[in-house]
Design a protein around this motif. Structure first.
Motif, PDB file in Angstrom:
ATOM      1  N   PHE A  89     -23.252 -14.222  19.537  1.00 12.67           N
ATOM      2  CA  PHE A  89     -23.059 -13.565  18.240  1.00 12.67           C
ATOM      3  C   PHE A  89     -22.988 -14.602  17.127  1.00 12.67           C
ATOM      4  CE2 PHE A  89     -20.284 -11.848  14.905  1.00 12.67           C
ATOM      5  CZ  PHE A  89     -20.982 -10.696  14.579  1.00 12.67           C
ATOM      6  N   GLN A 104     -26.465 -16.099  16.381  1.00 10.77           N
ATOM      7  CA  GLN A 104     -27.352 -15.161  15.693  1.00 10.77           C
ATOM      8  C   GLN A 104     -26.926 -14.936  14.242  1.00 10.77           C
ATOM      9  OE1 GLN A 104     -27.390 -11.653  18.170  1.00 10.77           O
ATOM     10  NE2 GLN A 104     -28.975 -12.480  19.524  1.00 10.77           N
ATOM     11  N   ASN A 105     -25.704 -15.274  13.910  1.00 12.26           N
ATOM     12  CA  ASN A 105     -25.196 -15.090  12.553  1.00 12.26           C
ATOM     13  C   ASN A 105     -24.787 -16.448  11.990  1.00 12.26           C
ATOM     14  OD1 ASN A 105     -25.019 -12.024  12.239  1.00 12.26           O
ATOM     15  ND2 ASN A 105     -24.043 -12.391  14.215  1.00 12.26           N
ATOM     16  N   SER A 106     -25.767 -17.296  11.791  1.00 12.05           N
ATOM     17  CA  SER A 106     -25.470 -18.669  11.398  1.00 12.05           C
ATOM     18  C   SER A 106     -25.697 -18.958   9.919  1.00 12.05           C
ATOM     19  CB  SER A 106     -26.277 -19.638  12.253  1.00 12.05           C
ATOM     20  OG  SER A 106     -27.657 -19.394  12.047  1.00 12.05           O
ATOM     21  N   GLN A 144     -21.468 -19.259   9.095  1.00 14.63           N
ATOM     22  CA  GLN A 144     -20.757 -18.101   9.647  1.00 14.63           C
ATOM     23  C   GLN A 144     -20.497 -18.305  11.146  1.00 14.63           C
ATOM     24  OE1 GLN A 144     -22.869 -14.445   8.996  1.00 14.63           O
ATOM     25  NE2 GLN A 144     -21.089 -13.185   9.394  1.00 14.63           N
TER      26      GLN A 144
END
Length: 117
Positions: free
Chosen positions: A18, A21-23, A39
């Protein structure tokens, strides 16, 4: 125990996926600090802090349980000593009772023959 470890490992992998994928960079405001940070890094740091808190709470619970076990063991030892003392006292009382019963029985004089009566 092993099931908990496997569950924790799966959960950690899901959090890592997670986070990756949300960097994107996001603004972070904390008290007087203002900065932009990934993030993914925020998610990973939050997960690590949560794990540390959970681990600390688990240690405190284990410490309290060990303390309670030691107190209970001490109570058990004290009660076992009391039981041993009471068993000794009980044996002494039985001995005294048996001795007093022996002294209370009439002493028949068998030295006299039937002719003497």
């Amino acid at each position: 125990m092993q099931a908990k470890f496997i569950f924790s490992l799966i959960l950690a992998v899901l959090v890592a996926i997670f986070a990756i994928q949300n960097s994107a960079a996001v603004p972070v405001n904390f008290i007087v600090y203002h900065l932009e940070i990934s993030q993914a890094l925020i998610i990973l740091i939050s997960a690590i802090i949560g794990a540390i808190i959970a681990f600390s709470l688990g240690l405190m619970k284990q410490f309290n349980m060990n303390k309670a076990i030691k107190e209970k063991d001490k109570q058990i030892r004290n009660l076992e000593m009391s039981v041993a003392k009471l068993e000794i006292e009980n044996g002494e009382l039985h001995t005294k009772k048996a001795m007093s019963l022996d002294s209370e029985t009439p002493n028949l004089d068998t030295s006299k023959g039937l002719d003497d009566i």
